[in-house]
Design a protein around this motif. Sequence first.
Motif, mmCIF file in Angstrom:
data_model
loop_
_atom_site.group_PDB
_atom_site.id
_atom_site.type_symbol
_atom_site.label_atom_id
_atom_site.label_comp_id
_atom_site.label_asym_id
_atom_site.label_seq_id
_atom_site.Cartn_x
_atom_site.Cartn_y
_atom_site.Cartn_z
ATOM 1 N N VAL A 138 9.057 -5.983 -8.302
ATOM 2 C CA VAL A 138 8.764 -5.407 -6.982
ATOM 3 C C VAL A 138 10.043 -5.251 -6.157
ATOM 4 C CG1 VAL A 138 7.649 -5.899 -4.764
ATOM 5 C CG2 VAL A 138 6.370 -6.188 -6.884
ATOM 6 N N LEU A 139 10.932 -6.214 -6.250
ATOM 7 C CA LEU A 139 12.183 -6.162 -5.483
ATOM 8 C C LEU A 139 13.008 -4.926 -5.824
ATOM 9 C CD1 LEU A 139 13.289 -9.903 -5.661
ATOM 10 C CD2 LEU A 139 12.701 -8.645 -3.574
ATOM 11 N N SER A 140 12.927 -4.493 -7.057
ATOM 12 C CA SER A 140 13.752 -3.372 -7.530
ATOM 13 C C SER A 140 13.162 -2.002 -7.222
ATOM 14 C CB SER A 140 13.967 -3.501 -9.045
ATOM 15 O OG SER A 140 14.490 -4.760 -9.387
ATOM 16 N N GLN A 141 11.963 -1.962 -6.697
ATOM 17 C CA GLN A 141 11.308 -0.678 -6.457
ATOM 18 C C GLN A 141 11.995 0.110 -5.342
ATOM 19 O OE1 GLN A 141 7.228 -1.687 -5.659
ATOM 20 N NE2 GLN A 141 6.693 -1.919 -7.818
ATOM 21 N N GLU A 142 12.105 1.406 -5.548
ATOM 22 C CA GLU A 142 12.692 2.285 -4.531
ATOM 23 C C GLU A 142 11.732 3.397 -4.143
ATOM 24 O OE1 GLU A 142 16.498 3.697 -5.742
ATOM 25 O OE2 GLU A 142 17.265 1.693 -6.213
ATOM 26 N N LYS A 143 10.504 3.305 -4.616
ATOM 27 C CA LYS A 143 9.511 4.341 -4.380
ATOM 28 C C LYS A 143 9.196 4.466 -2.888
ATOM 29 C CE LYS A 143 5.281 3.529 -5.640
ATOM 30 N NZ LYS A 143 4.087 3.265 -6.469
ATOM 31 N N GLU A 144 9.115 5.704 -2.423
ATOM 32 C CA GLU A 144 8.769 5.971 -1.033
ATOM 33 C C GLU A 144 7.308 5.603 -0.796
ATOM 34 O OE1 GLU A 144 10.504 7.272 1.696
ATOM 35 O OE2 GLU A 144 12.279 6.850 0.490
ATOM 36 N N GLU A 145 7.041 4.926 0.314
ATOM 37 C CA GLU A 145 5.654 4.580 0.624
ATOM 38 C C GLU A 145 5.022 5.670 1.480
ATOM 39 O OE1 GLU A 145 5.035 1.331 3.343
ATOM 40 O OE2 GLU A 145 7.050 1.549 4.164
ATOM 41 N N ASN A 146 3.713 5.740 1.444
ATOM 42 C CA ASN A 146 2.984 6.681 2.291
ATOM 43 C C ASN A 146 2.938 6.150 3.727
ATOM 44 O OD1 ASN A 146 2.330 8.432 0.150
ATOM 45 N ND2 ASN A 146 0.626 7.107 -0.450
ATOM 46 N N ILE A 147 3.233 7.002 4.680
ATOM 47 C CA ILE A 147 3.180 6.624 6.090
ATOM 48 C C ILE A 147 1.861 7.102 6.671
ATOM 49 C CG2 ILE A 147 4.286 6.805 8.341
ATOM 50 C CD1 ILE A 147 5.970 5.336 6.237
ATOM 51 N N PHE A 148 1.101 6.155 7.231
ATOM 52 C CA PHE A 148 -0.207 6.479 7.801
ATOM 53 C C PHE A 148 -0.101 6.558 9.318
ATOM 54 C CE2 PHE A 148 -1.087 4.542 3.731
ATOM 55 C CZ PHE A 148 -2.151 5.308 3.235
ATOM 56 N N THR A 149 -0.651 7.601 9.892
ATOM 57 C CA THR A 149 -0.740 7.719 11.343
ATOM 58 C C THR A 149 -2.181 7.465 11.740
ATOM 59 O OG1 THR A 149 1.023 9.369 11.366
ATOM 60 C CG2 THR A 149 -0.382 9.232 13.327
ATOM 61 N N PRO A 150 -2.441 6.345 12.426
ATOM 62 C CA PRO A 150 -3.828 6.015 12.734
ATOM 63 C C PRO A 150 -4.447 6.990 13.730
ATOM 64 C CG PRO A 150 -2.350 4.491 13.852
ATOM 65 C CD PRO A 150 -1.501 5.329 12.938
ATOM 66 N N SER A 151 -5.721 7.247 13.536
ATOM 67 C CA SER A 151 -6.498 8.071 14.459
ATOM 68 C C SER A 151 -7.349 7.130 15.305
ATOM 69 C CB SER A 151 -7.387 9.046 13.682
ATOM 70 O OG SER A 151 -8.275 9.705 14.540
ATOM 71 N N ILE A 152 -7.039 7.055 16.609
ATOM 72 C CA ILE A 152 -7.739 6.159 17.526
ATOM 73 C C ILE A 152 -8.761 6.966 18.319
ATOM 74 C CG2 ILE A 152 -7.464 4.441 19.356
ATOM 75 C CD1 ILE A 152 -5.844 3.715 16.893
ATOM 76 N N LYS A 153 -10.019 6.562 18.243
ATOM 77 C CA LYS A 153 -11.080 7.276 18.967
ATOM 78 C C LYS A 153 -11.915 6.290 19.775
ATOM 79 C CE LYS A 153 -11.589 11.186 15.796
ATOM 80 N NZ LYS A 153 -12.537 11.965 14.951
ATOM 81 N N ASN A 154 -12.511 6.803 20.827
ATOM 82 C CA ASN A 154 -13.434 6.022 21.665
ATOM 83 C C ASN A 154 -12.791 4.751 22.211
ATOM 84 O OD1 ASN A 154 -15.502 7.890 20.931
ATOM 85 N ND2 ASN A 154 -15.842 6.747 19.034
ATOM 86 N N LEU A 155 -11.512 4.866 22.625
ATOM 87 C CA LEU A 155 -10.852 3.714 23.242
ATOM 88 C C LEU A 155 -11.587 3.353 24.530
ATOM 89 C CD1 LEU A 155 -8.500 1.679 23.367
ATOM 90 C CD2 LEU A 155 -7.232 3.401 24.673
ATOM 91 N N GLN A 156 -11.955 2.095 24.623
ATOM 92 C CA GLN A 156 -12.766 1.646 25.750
ATOM 93 C C GLN A 156 -12.161 0.396 26.376
ATOM 94 O OE1 GLN A 156 -16.680 0.401 24.569
ATOM 95 N NE2 GLN A 156 -17.371 -0.047 26.641
ATOM 96 N N SER A 157 -11.909 0.474 27.679
ATOM 97 C CA SER A 157 -11.584 -0.731 28.436
ATOM 98 C C SER A 157 -12.899 -1.333 28.909
ATOM 99 C CB SER A 157 -10.707 -0.392 29.638
ATOM 100 O OG SER A 157 -10.567 -1.532 30.466
ATOM 101 N N TRP A 158 -13.162 -2.565 28.531
ATOM 102 C CA TRP A 158 -14.444 -3.187 28.850
ATOM 103 C C TRP A 158 -14.539 -3.603 30.323
ATOM 104 C CZ3 TRP A 158 -17.636 -6.021 24.713
ATOM 105 C CH2 TRP A 158 -17.527 -5.372 23.477
#
Length: 428
Positions: A138-158
């Motif tokens: 694992v230490l030797s890996q150079e593979k690019e990781e997938n970057i996730f952009t979260p989708s935030i919906k229905n944000l509610q302040s209680w």
Amino acid sequence: MKSTKINISSFPNYWKNLSNWSNRFQYVAILYPQQITQYPFGAFPKCIAVGNKKLNLNPPYFQSLKEFLQKNPDKNLYGYLGYDLKNELEKLNSDNPSSIDWSPMSFFEPTCIIRFENNEITIESNDLEYFQKDIQKVLSQEKEENIFTPSIKNLQSWTSKKDYIKTVKTLRQHIEEGDIYEINYCINFSASVKNFDALQIFQKLSKESPAPFASFLKMDKQYIISASPERFIKLKDNKIISQPIKGTARRGRTESEDLENKDRLSESEKERAENMMIVDLVRNDLAKSGKTGSVKVEEIFGIYSFQQVHQMISTISAIKKKEIHPVDIIKNAFPMGSMTGAPKISAMELIEQYENSKRNVFSGSIGYFNGENQFDFNVLIRSIYYDEQTQTINYQVGSAITYDSDAEAEYEECLLKAKAIEKTLGII
């Protein structure tokens, strides 16, 4: 456990590679201390622990944990203590609604621990040959990781600003009537999420808000992503340490403004009074577990600077009584006074009455046992809670309310504490 060392100086991506590797396991604890220069009694150790075996803990949870450690005194454990454990310590309840449901306490026994120090890692496992080979790859890996952009919906302040201010005024009346001296009043935010990678969010939050007790915990399909600056309680070499935070100031936009804000916090009579009340409470909590006359205030009103805020932190210590079990030390101080108020039981009763959401693990603690007689636990603040099955997140923030509190200023302090979380999530 057996152990071996690997030099990691030639692996520039070692931290990200090993963090990503950990996510294949059912239970994961990552401790990632930052901004720890001259922090009294140090911070969390930098480590990654993984496993697939959760402890079978049942009510009463503290007793169940104690019995496990008595039978297995050399075990390493990682996990959390939820705020609602208060209900097995006092005649209290937690009936408010919740966006995520958590067990009151959960720990796992790691099959492998990776400890980091300078340019080396130490791998500990009973299956050392397998993990050494896997980690080396694992230490030797150079593979690019997938970057996730979260989708935030229905944000509610209680809690609306209007309701917050109204509640603070009511709490001040309780203080005026002598019901309490101080209370930590918190508000909740929740949202639905998609495309949410908890580990990437942790890496981003750690960058936005580096902290000495930052941690990531994966328990089945539930995650805690924490940038906590506060230690709840530590035991090492029979010395008990607690370091409550009470007192917050915004970082300045310029060096002179920053210094001015820091000095203003240090000299604030209101912030000092808040801090002193909790110091007295913690001294009383530690006296239950410490030798007579051993409770000591090591530092009072210390000012420490973090990326978003300056904080007032005091350090209290005691020498453990020989006959007391380490789990009872935690039990005697739980929940931490900085997140309740004083007197503690009255404050917790009013928290249940005036907060409109269940705290769950918020204002609880993430931590570990290195064997029966050594532990360290943070305070779960500045944290995001994520349930993968329901695709829900929540985060909570709060501040200490005293008679001198200004409701508008306290509300702004709550928003300031939420800033790094909301920036990480892409909300602001």
